[in-house]
Motif scaffolding. Sequence first.
Motif, PDB file in Angstrom:
ATOM      1  N   PRO A 199       4.048  -0.996   2.976  1.00 26.68           N
ATOM      2  CA  PRO A 199       4.814  -0.931   4.227  1.00 26.68           C
ATOM      3  C   PRO A 199       4.681  -2.224   5.043  1.00 26.68           C
ATOM      4  O   PRO A 199       4.687  -2.174   6.267  1.00 26.68           O
ATOM      5  CB  PRO A 199       4.126   0.232   4.955  1.00 26.68           C
ATOM      6  CG  PRO A 199       2.669   0.044   4.589  1.00 26.68           C
ATOM      7  CD  PRO A 199       2.627  -0.615   3.231  1.00 26.68           C
ATOM      8  N   LEU A 200       4.555  -3.366   4.369  1.00 27.85           N
ATOM      9  CA  LEU A 200       4.151  -4.591   5.078  1.00 27.85           C
ATOM     10  C   LEU A 200       5.285  -5.573   5.349  1.00 27.85           C
ATOM     11  O   LEU A 200       5.077  -6.589   6.028  1.00 27.85           O
ATOM     12  CB  LEU A 200       3.054  -5.312   4.257  1.00 27.85           C
ATOM     13  CG  LEU A 200       1.872  -4.451   3.784  1.00 27.85           C
ATOM     14  CD1 LEU A 200       0.953  -5.272   2.883  1.00 27.85           C
ATOM     15  CD2 LEU A 200       1.088  -3.913   4.972  1.00 27.85           C
ATOM     16  N   GLU A 225       7.951  -5.840   7.174  1.00 29.48           N
ATOM     17  CA  GLU A 225       8.381  -6.220   8.529  1.00 29.48           C
ATOM     18  C   GLU A 225       7.244  -6.904   9.291  1.00 29.48           C
ATOM     19  O   GLU A 225       7.444  -7.943   9.917  1.00 29.48           O
ATOM     20  CB  GLU A 225       8.899  -4.990   9.283  1.00 29.48           C
ATOM     21  CG  GLU A 225      10.324  -4.661   8.875  1.00 29.48           C
ATOM     22  CD  GLU A 225      10.620  -3.187   8.764  1.00 29.48           C
ATOM     23  OE1 GLU A 225      10.395  -2.466   9.750  1.00 29.48           O
ATOM     24  OE2 GLU A 225      11.069  -2.744   7.677  1.00 29.48           O
ATOM     25  N   LYS A 226       6.066  -6.336   9.208  1.00 34.71           N
ATOM     26  CA  LYS A 226       4.919  -6.879   9.948  1.00 34.71           C
ATOM     27  C   LYS A 226       4.558  -8.292   9.469  1.00 34.71           C
ATOM     28  O   LYS A 226       4.159  -9.146  10.266  1.00 34.71           O
ATOM     29  CB  LYS A 226       3.720  -5.936   9.803  1.00 34.71           C
ATOM     30  CG  LYS A 226       2.641  -6.197  10.819  1.00 34.71           C
ATOM     31  CD  LYS A 226       1.538  -5.175  10.808  1.00 34.71           C
ATOM     32  CE  LYS A 226       0.483  -5.567  11.841  1.00 34.71           C
ATOM     33  NZ  LYS A 226      -0.755  -4.810  11.687  1.00 34.71           N
ATOM     34  N   ALA A 227       4.726  -8.525   8.168  1.00 36.00           N
ATOM     35  CA  ALA A 227       4.326  -9.822   7.588  1.00 36.00           C
ATOM     36  C   ALA A 227       5.103 -10.989   8.198  1.00 36.00           C
ATOM     37  O   ALA A 227       4.632 -12.132   8.210  1.00 36.00           O
ATOM     38  CB  ALA A 227       4.525  -9.786   6.074  1.00 36.00           C
ATOM     39  N   LEU A 242      -3.474  -6.908   7.156  1.00 31.27           N
ATOM     40  CA  LEU A 242      -2.436  -7.841   6.696  1.00 31.27           C
ATOM     41  C   LEU A 242      -2.661  -9.286   7.157  1.00 31.27           C
ATOM     42  O   LEU A 242      -2.571 -10.226   6.360  1.00 31.27           O
ATOM     43  CB  LEU A 242      -1.055  -7.329   7.151  1.00 31.27           C
ATOM     44  CG  LEU A 242       0.128  -8.205   6.763  1.00 31.27           C
ATOM     45  CD1 LEU A 242       0.230  -8.341   5.252  1.00 31.27           C
ATOM     46  CD2 LEU A 242       1.427  -7.624   7.313  1.00 31.27           C
ATOM     47  N   ASP A 263       0.847  -1.181   0.000  1.00 31.45           N
ATOM     48  CA  ASP A 263       0.000   0.000   0.000  1.00 31.45           C
ATOM     49  C   ASP A 263       0.893   1.245   0.000  1.00 31.45           C
ATOM     50  O   ASP A 263       1.484   1.552   1.030  1.00 31.45           O
ATOM     51  CB  ASP A 263      -0.896  -0.016   1.248  1.00 31.45           C
ATOM     52  CG  ASP A 263      -1.917   1.096   1.226  1.00 31.45           C
ATOM     53  OD1 ASP A 263      -2.147   1.675   0.151  1.00 31.45           O
ATOM     54  OD2 ASP A 263      -2.489   1.378   2.300  1.00 31.45           O
ATOM     55  N   SER A 316      -3.844  -2.839   3.576  1.00 27.46           N
ATOM     56  CA  SER A 316      -3.307  -1.949   4.605  1.00 27.46           C
ATOM     57  C   SER A 316      -2.683  -2.798   5.714  1.00 27.46           C
ATOM     58  O   SER A 316      -2.932  -4.011   5.804  1.00 27.46           O
ATOM     59  CB  SER A 316      -4.429  -1.089   5.190  1.00 27.46           C
ATOM     60  OG  SER A 316      -5.327  -1.942   5.885  1.00 27.46           O
ATOM     61  N   LYS A 317      -1.885  -2.159   6.577  1.00 28.27           N
ATOM     62  CA  LYS A 317      -1.246  -2.885   7.678  1.00 28.27           C
ATOM     63  C   LYS A 317      -2.284  -3.582   8.558  1.00 28.27           C
ATOM     64  O   LYS A 317      -2.102  -4.711   8.990  1.00 28.27           O
ATOM     65  CB  LYS A 317      -0.427  -1.919   8.540  1.00 28.27           C
ATOM     66  CG  LYS A 317       1.018  -1.811   8.102  1.00 28.27           C
ATOM     67  CD  LYS A 317       1.823  -1.058   9.147  1.00 28.27           C
ATOM     68  CE  LYS A 317       3.268  -0.967   8.693  1.00 28.27           C
ATOM     69  NZ  LYS A 317       4.083  -0.161   9.586  1.00 28.27           N
TER      70      LYS A 317
END
Length: 280
Positions: A64-65, A67-69, A44, A10, A40-41
């Motif tokens: 911006p995903l 790291e979170k993924a 996710l 995104d 969006s985060k």
Amino acid sequence: MKRIYGIIGDPVAHSLSPVMHNAAFEKLGLDALYLAFRVSKGELKDAIRGAKSLGIAGLNVTIPLKEKALFFVNAEEEAKKIGAINTIDFGSGTPVGYNTDGIGSMQALKEVVDEIKGKKVLILGAGGAARAISFYLDAEGAKVTIANRTKERAAQLTSILHNAKSIGLGAELTKQLKDMDILINATSVGMHPNEDATLVRADLMHPDLVVFDIVYNPMETKLLKEAKKAGVKKVVDGVKMLVYQGAASFKIWTKKEPPIAEMEKAVRDVLNSIPKRKVL
Ligand code: ATR
């Protein structure tokens, strides 16, 4: 049945990964389709779970995903160390996470550099891309210097590397560059629409420096133009990294040799067809 792949991020609408992977599927005659999904985060976790339920074969993960993924997959050890993933494979039933950014950048670099070991490399940036690139360079025995606007972030990155130091972007950078073999821009500086921006100008470069910019839009960034001005003989543009990281993902998903030349051509054709100054 047609196998579905995609990229989640995104923004993601202008990603060139669909064009690149669909060209590869076509070349190899695979019954597969690659799409872009804006996620969006906050969505996710559901998106990854949903992709698995829908039988999606593989995903790329972008800003911006990345790291979170990592938290929603079984990540490979390397990806865990890097702290980010850009590829998910659903082939085994559970989502497995990989990071191919580092491998991609190394392959791009190795087209013009024979031996990484012992080379002095200055990396601009300390974000996700810089982490992946520096991890591989460090593992291959390069002497890495991380230069970042936020110095603490650079120091944090060097703490996970074996042979690295961190500096800021000011006078220290000017001083260090004279002595470097390779300069890599791993920031978004110079990316469309800010095409006149660069962190390093020609007067700080020497002709034997190898200059690599991970930004691929425009293909010839301000940094690469400055390199040309300085008489730099070896440059690598961001398309190379895009193609090689994508090729590594392709191989993980399909277990087939990716058709690199077709993938690169598909991306360059699109970039060459963008009229100057058109906002992407
Ligand atoms: P990515 O995952 O693509 O690397 P990121 O994690 O947001 O993205 O990292 C972006 C990098 O570009 C960071 O190193 C950032 O510097 P800061 O850590 O100081 O934020 C760098 N960057 C982005 N815009 C910049 C600018 N205008 N000048 C200098 N550095 C910039």
